[in-house]
Design a protein around this motif. Structure first.
Motif, PDB file in Angstrom:
ATOM      1  N   HIS A 144      -9.053  -5.725   4.076  1.00  0.00           N
ATOM      2  CA  HIS A 144      -8.070  -5.915   3.021  1.00  0.00           C
ATOM      3  C   HIS A 144      -8.321  -4.919   1.879  1.00  0.00           C
ATOM      4  CE1 HIS A 144      -7.532  -9.466   5.414  1.00  0.00           C
ATOM      5  NE2 HIS A 144      -6.523  -9.877   4.674  1.00  0.00           N
ATOM      6  N   PHE A 151      -1.613  -7.630  -4.112  1.00  0.00           N
ATOM      7  CA  PHE A 151      -2.109  -8.330  -2.929  1.00  0.00           C
ATOM      8  C   PHE A 151      -3.378  -9.122  -3.252  1.00  0.00           C
ATOM      9  CE2 PHE A 151      -3.466  -7.885   1.757  1.00  0.00           C
ATOM     10  CZ  PHE A 151      -2.566  -8.851   2.176  1.00  0.00           C
ATOM     11  N   GLU A 229      -1.386  -3.053   2.389  1.00  0.00           N
ATOM     12  CA  GLU A 229      -2.133  -4.302   2.502  1.00  0.00           C
ATOM     13  C   GLU A 229      -3.580  -4.078   2.929  1.00  0.00           C
ATOM     14  OE1 GLU A 229      -0.095  -6.719   5.298  1.00  0.00           O
ATOM     15  OE2 GLU A 229       1.648  -7.071   4.003  1.00  0.00           O
TER      16      GLU A 229
END
Length: 238
Positions: A144, A151, A229
């Motif tokens: 991530h 995000f 992302e």
């Protein structure tokens, strides 16, 4: 940063319970399989998915002609995957990523998605060493992206109600450094740019040809580092 309390090193009971809840839902998003296929070289056809969980990416790659196997330490995930994909049951393995039973250099490429986000640096170094041992070509870790603040904030809001969201995010230099412990020629490719950008827009419109997606991923470089992302980190084990 606090690690997710569904800690894979503490036993699989919590993860078995979690996979019983989310396995079916996790079959729906095949984007990572498309990214992996796009980044494979022409002669890379024997592949392993580590910490496969839903095993969706492994199955999609096999449907695309890639000899991909999968493994996970959760017995629940493995049993469900063998039932969901009975045609692939014999290459769905139950084992720990810290100590697999595969031979040295067993696979041309190994990969995982959202796996290292559960671990400390010391644990990641152990996992990376084992992954490098069984990879004779390249290894891939997708994590991530800490550069995407929106995000990160979303996960921070969600984690109070669901420990699945209580994970690490990585900056480019951080994931490159960890991969660099065992690899040379490390490259980071931002992936998952949302519905309106580049490769995800192509996928949304039904365009999943690996050559087209690869061109999109490579051409965009780090342009979308702050809006992607995840970070796909690719290296060649020494």
């Amino acid at each position: 940063m606090q690690l997710c309390n569904l800690d894979p090193t503490s036993g699989s009971d919590d993860w078995d319970q979690k996979w019983s809840e989310i396995f079916d839902h996790y079959q729906n998003d095949l984007r990572h399989a498309y990214y992996i296929h796009a980044m494979l070289e022409g002669d890379e056809r024997h592949v392993l998915e580590i910490a496969a969980g839903s095993f969706r990416d492994m199955a999609e790659l096999r449907r695309r002609g890639i000899n991909c196997e999968g493994m996970d330490f959760s017995q629940e995930a493995v049993v469900r995957a063998r039932g969901w994909f009975p045609e692939f049951a014999n290459i769905i393995h139950h084992m720990s990523a810290f100590a697999t039973s595969f031979a040295d250099n067993a696979f041309q490429v190994t990969y995982h998605n959202g796996f290292w986000v559960l671990f400390s640096d010391a644990q990641i170094k152990e996992l990376a060493k084992e992954q490098a041992r069984i990879s004779r070509g390249r290894m891939i870790a997708t994590v991530h992206n800490a550069h995407n603040k929106q995000f990160v904030d979303y996960f921070d809001r969600k984690k109070s109600d669901d420990p699945l969201y209580d994970i690490r995010f990585f900056e480019l230099e951080e994931i490159s450094g960890l991969m660099g412990e065992v690899c040379s020629n490390v490259m980071v490719v931002p992936v998952g740019k949302g519905k309106q950008h580049h490769e995800d827009l192509l996928i949304r419109n039904g365009i999943t040809d690996p050559g087209i997606l690869r061109a999109s991923l490579v051409d965009s470089g780090l342009q979308y580092l702050e809006s992607s992302e995840r970070l796909m980190c690719i290296g060649k084990p020494r």
